[in-house]
Every structure is written in structure tokens, then in C-alpha cells.
Design a protein around this motif. Structure first.
Motif, mmCIF file in Angstrom:
data_model
loop_
_atom_site.group_PDB
_atom_site.id
_atom_site.type_symbol
_atom_site.label_atom_id
_atom_site.label_comp_id
_atom_site.label_asym_id
_atom_site.label_seq_id
_atom_site.Cartn_x
_atom_site.Cartn_y
_atom_site.Cartn_z
ATOM 1 N N GLU A 125 0.859 -1.179 0.000
ATOM 2 C CA GLU A 125 0.000 0.000 0.000
ATOM 3 C C GLU A 125 0.892 1.223 0.000
ATOM 4 N N SER B 140 3.284 -2.324 5.215
ATOM 5 C CA SER B 140 2.470 -3.149 4.335
ATOM 6 C C SER B 140 2.506 -4.603 4.801
ATOM 7 N N SER C 142 1.105 3.068 3.317
ATOM 8 C CA SER C 142 1.748 2.431 4.474
ATOM 9 C C SER C 142 3.252 2.281 4.274
#
Lengths: 295, 296
Positions: B40, B48, B43
Motif C-alpha cells: 500500500e 504493508s 503504508s
């Protein structure tokens, strides 16, 4: 000399014809492009233009003179070539010098060589590179087009190999006279390696001028596109228009200039290289043979 | 300490290169961990979620992936073979040309496309093969219906291969030509005294003389089997011909950039890098062993 046999003469004629054909295949596409750009728009759209302009007019080029996007991206390209080549050449030069020292003079040479060499064979690929560029905060600036490829390892290896052909007596003499490494680099190696610098420099210039994909990747707004990236938008717009017509593409088509103007711009994008190329060819050829044929 | 004092300017010279390489070459390598993550962007790598080989299984099971892999291999194998055969023939023919200006002129013409970008060449090719372009003009004058070259999977693949060979053949041709001129001239004189014609001379002297270069060029190109020509295909293709012309690199580009599937895209990229690295190692070793080729 004895007179060539009949079959030999047949061969020479056939060979000349064949090579002439290959030459024509090499050049004709550009003649066609030039012919379109010099034709009237209706003739170009109707596909009447072959190798000679139909309804000769300079309109496309006149109109090009007022096209802001073209000149804006041309300027980005010039900036990129000048700045990028300077950075690339400087890095190639100062990096190749230590690595060309013999191991006795530079203990960690091998470690550094492998550090650089590995990047020639293994890389992170498109997506991770994109994320790194993004995180270093250079997106949308000219540095995004220069820094990621600033040290070209292959060119560095060429330079390194050239440095090694420089007679050792030269820098031994300089060392005895009290010169340090930096002084040897700038005052002895630089003047001696001008031919090599010219070759690598020319390849670098052509590389920067021709690059287009990193522009698409790292520039968010089209007014920061270098020329080749700008041209690529013209071409891909045409290309996707052929297969599907989504609303976005239709809008892109509206901004897209007519055929003659498009070809005029493509031709102008190729022109600088076409003009200097015949003069540079001998350097390229020399540099290439040095780079690829080695014992 | 004494050593450090003596060597420090050398280390200093390497600092800028090392820093840039660390960031822009090793940085992305570290980024490959996202191949094993449900990555992500917000993140980042550290937050992640780890998913093991899920991204790989996901990608390999995509219906398009086999086709993409197949396209990549077919296109690059054709390119590899033609990149040896076509320049070889041209170099041999050009070597028989005795008038220097003619030889120079042909070399320049063949070499020219090598220096132009794919945007320029892509534009040229698309014009040439468009529905009412000159190629279709010839097709029509032969009495056939015009062909939609750029929208037909079979034709398009041929155009991709052909235009790349057209762009690049000058390079290998000049390398081979240089090798031919390097052959000892007395060999030819001896052969002529022994009554060998031009054809025999070519078979028994020229070809063996440049065989090492041909093998070397071939071996080195093996490392590129999974690079079918990203920039070229990206600029010339369109959704209609994805089936025949979508290759690993273009696939990764669309997967990552347009569908934002960073994890799977990085997984394909890693897969490609590992295979390429393996091939490069093997071929480099072979080149070193059989031809004593080293780069540094």
C-alpha cells in the motif's frame, strides 16, 4: 589485374542493386515523412502523398512557429541535454579514474568495481525505481530525467578501459613532480582522453535527446515534457484513436493537430540528429569498435 | 593510516557515483521486497502486509500471463536471430563494394535509424503502414484490399520485429565489417594463388575469421531474451494488438502504473530480473571461457 569473369561482373551488378535497395529502404521513410509535412493538409489526409509533396506548402512549419507546446518542450530537451551531458560526463570521468588504478595503488578497487558492475546485470525494475524517484522528491523537475541515470556504468567501463591504455610513465613522472591525483586527473588524463570523451559524450547527447519514456513516467504535467515525450503523446494518441474511441481519447484527438503538423513536428524532432549525424558517424564507429571488440 | 592518507583522494572521487548508485540502483533493488507484500503506497514498505509468494501465484495464474511470456520470447528470439543474420549478410555484401564513397554512403544510410528515437521512428512506421499510407498503396496496386497492419496481430508482430531490425542492423553490421577488415590480407592472396574464387574465399577465410565476433554478439544478446523492446512496443501498440504484442515490460507498466497493482507488478519484474541475471551469468561465463571476453 586480370579482367573479372562474367559471373563476377554479374555479382557486382546484383550486389550494387541490392545494396541500393537497402539504402532506399533506410532513407525513403524519412523522405515520405518530409513530403507529408510539406503537403497540403487535404492531400495528406487523403493519403495522396508518396515521396513528393502534393500541393506544396510550408504552412505546417509556419504554424509550428507559433506552437507554444513545441517550443516549450524543445527548451526542456535542450536543458536536459546540456545539464544531463555535463553531469554524466563529470561522473563518468571522476569515477573511472580511481577504478583504472592498479590494485597495488588502490586497495579497494575490486570492491568498488563489483559494486558498480552488479547494477548492470540486476535492477529493481520499473515500479520500485518509480517509487524511489518519487520518494527522493525530484518528480516533476528536470533532475528526475538526469539523476536516476546519472552514472552510466557501461560508459564508465569504456572510459576505464581507455584510461588503462594511457602509459603509466605519464603519471609516474607527474607524481615525482609532486602532482596529486586530482591534478593528474585534470591536467594529464583530461587532455589525453579527448577522443574517448568525444565518443562517450556524443552517445550521451544522443541518449538524452532521444529519451522519452522517463518524461512520461516522472513528469506529471505535459508542459514539463521534453520534446521526444511530447512527440510520443502525439503518436500514441493517434494510435489508440484507431482502435477505440473513449471520450478521453476523443478529447485528446481534438487537441491533436492535423497530419501535416504532426509529421512536421516529428521531422523537427529528428532533424538535429540527422544534421549532425554524418559528421559524427566516424566517432561513433570508432567508439563502438573500441567498446565491442575486445580481446 | 598511511594507506588511508594516500588513497583518500581516490575514495573521494568515488563518493558522488557511489551515492547516486546506492539511491537509484540499489534503492529500487531494496524496493523489490514489495513483490512479497500487499503493498500500500500510504503504508510504505514497513507497514504493508507480508503475503509470501501470493503475488507470484496471482500473476502466474492471470489468463494473460502465459500469452505475455510467449510473446516476449517469440519476439525477442526472432529479433536475436535476425540481428545476427541480416547484418552479417549486409557486411559480407558491403565488403565486396570497392568504391569507397558508395560504401560510405550505404553505411550512413543503414546506420541512420539507429540514432533516432522510437518516437520519431514509431511516427514514421505508423505513417507508412496506415490504411492509406504508401505500403497499402503498393498493396492496392497489386490488386489486393488494403490491410490494417497496425490492428492485425500477425502483421503487427512482424512490424515490431522488422522495424527493430531496421533500426538496429547498422550497429552490428559495422562491428562485423570492422572484424572483416581486421582479417589478415595475406590469407586472401594465398587463397587466390591457390585458385580459390571469391565465394570460396568467403566460406573459408571471411566466415571463420569473423565467427568469434558473431558468436560473441549472439551470446551477449542471450541475456536480453526477456527484453523484447519496451519503448518500441509501448509507442507502437494499441489495445487491439495486445494479444500478439504485449510483452513482460509493457504488461508490468500497465499493471503497476494504471491498475496500481504494485505488488504483482514488482513480482513480475523480479521474476524477469532473476531469469535475466541467470542468463547473463551463463552467457558471460561462456563468452569469457570461449572467447576470453572480459569487460573490466
Amino acid at each position: 589485374m586480370h579482367k573479372p569473369s562474367l559471373s563476377r561482373r554479374m555479382f557486382i551488378i546484383l550486389n550494387t542493386l541490392l545494396l541500393t535497395f537497402v539504402t532506399v529502404v533506410g532513407i525513403v521513410p524519412f523522405v515520405h515523412l518530409l513530403a507529408i509535412s510539406l503537403s497540403s493538409n487535404t492531400a495528406a489526409m487523403a493519403g495522396e502523398v508518396k515521396l513528393w509533396p502534393v500541393g506544396f506548402t510550408m504552412d505546417a512549419y509556419m504554424f509550428l512557429g507559433e506552437k507554444v507546446e513545441f517550443f516549450r518542450s524543445l527548451w526542456v530537451s535542450i536543458e536536459r541535454v546540456v545539464l544531463g551531458t555535463a553531469v554524466n560526463m563529470f561522473l563518468v570521468f571522476i569515477t573511472a579514474f580511481p577504478l583504472a588504478r592498479p590494485n597495488s595503488q588502490f586497495k579497494y578497487r575490486t570492491v568498488y568495481v563489483w559494486f558498480f558492475a552488479i547494477t548492470m546485470f540486476f535492477g529493481g525494475g520499473l515500479i520500485p525505481t518509480y517509487i524511489v524517484v518519487k520518494n527522493t522528491g525530484i518528480m516533476d523537475s528536470i533532475w528526475a530525467l538526469i539523476l536516476p541515470g546519472a552514472l552510466n556504468v557501461w560508459n564508465m567501463v569504456l572510459m576505464l578501459n581507455f584510461f588503462r591504455t594511457i602509459p603509466r610513465e605519464l603519471d609516474e613522472a607527474a607524481t615525482i613532480d609532486g602532482a596529486g591525483y586530482w591534478r593528474i586527473l585534470w591536467q594529464i588524463y583530461l587532455p589525453v582522453s579527448l577522443p574517448s570523451i568525444a565518443t562517450i559524450g556524443l552517445f550521451t547527447i544522443v541518449g538524452h535527446w532521444n529519451a522519452w519514456f522517463d518524461g512520461i513516467l516522472y513528469m506529471n504535467s505535459p508542459d514539463k515534457y521534453p520534446l521526444q515525450t511530447y512527440l510520443s503523446t502525439l503518436i500514441t494518441a493517434i494510435n489508440s484513436q484507431m482502435s477505440s474511441m473513449s471520450p478521453e481519447q476523443l478529447r485528446a484527438m481534438e487537441n491533436l493537430s492535423e497530419k501535416t503538423l504532426r509529421t512536421a513536428q516529428i521531422f523537427m524532432g529528428a532533424l538535429p540528429i540527422m544534421l549532425v549525424y554524418p559528421f559524427l558517424q566516424k566517432y561513433f564507429v570508432k567508439g563502438m569498435t573500441v567498446g565491442s571488440v575486445k580481446e | 593510516m598511511k594507506l588511508l592518507r594516500k588513497e583518500y583522494p581516490l575514495h573521494l572521487m568515488l563518493v558522488p557515483g557511489v551515492i547516486l548508485t546506492l539511491i537509484y540502483a540499489y534503492g529500487p533493488m531494496a524496493g523489490l521486497v514489495m513483490a512479497f507484500q500487499q503493498f500500500e503506497p500510504l503504508s510504505g514498505f514497513f507497514k504493508s502486509e507480508w503475503v509470501g509468494f501470493d503475488n507470484f501465484t496471482y500473476v502466474f495464474n492471470l489468463p494473460d500471463f502465459n500469452q505475455v511470456l510467449w510473446n516476449t520470447i517469440v519476439i525477442s528470439l526472432f529479433k536475436m536471430v535476425l540481428f545476427l543474420v541480416v547484418p552479417l549478410i549486409l557486411a559480407l555484401l558491403l565488403n565486396e563494394v570497392t568504391r569507397r564513397w558508395f560504401s560510405r554512403f550505404i553505411q550512413s544510410a543503414i546506420f541512420l535509424p539507429f540514432f533516432l528515437s522510437w518516437t520519431v521512428l514509431g511516427g514514421v512506421i505508423i505513417e507508412l503502414f496506415s490504411l492509406d499510407g504508401p505500403v497499402n498503396g503498393i498493396v492496392k496496386s497489386l490488386g489486393s484490399e488494403p490491410i490494417m497492419f497496425m490492428l492485425n496481430n500477425d502483421w503487427f508482430r512482424g512490424i515490431i520485429i522488422g522495424s527493430d531490425v531496421w533500426k538496429g542492423m547498422g550497429y552490428n553490421m559495422i562491428v562485423m565489417l570492422a572484424a572483416i577488415t581486421g582479417i589478415n590480407a595475406t590469407l586472401y592472396e594465398a587463397a587466390e594463388v591457390d585458385g580459390a574464387g571469391k565465394w570460396k574465399q568467403m566460406i573459408h577465410i571471411t566466415l571463420p575469421g569473423i565467427a568469434p565476433i558473431i558468436i560473441l554478439l549472439g551470446v551477449l544478446s542471450l541475456g536480453n531474451v526477456l527484453n523484447a523492446g519496451f519503448e518500441q512496443i509501448l509507442i507502437m501498440y494499441n489495445p487491439t494488438v495486445y494479444e500478439g504484442a504485449d510483452v513482460i515490460d509493457t504488461f508490468v507498466y500497465r499493471l503497476g502504473m494504471f491498475s496500481q497493482q504494485f505488488g504483482p507488478a514488482a513480482a513480475v519484474g523480479l521474476f524477469k530480473s532473476v531469469i535475466s541475471l541467470g542468463l547473463v551469468s551463463i552467457t558471460y561465463y561462456a563468452a569469457y571461457k570461449y572467447n576470453n571476453y572480459r569487460i573490466f
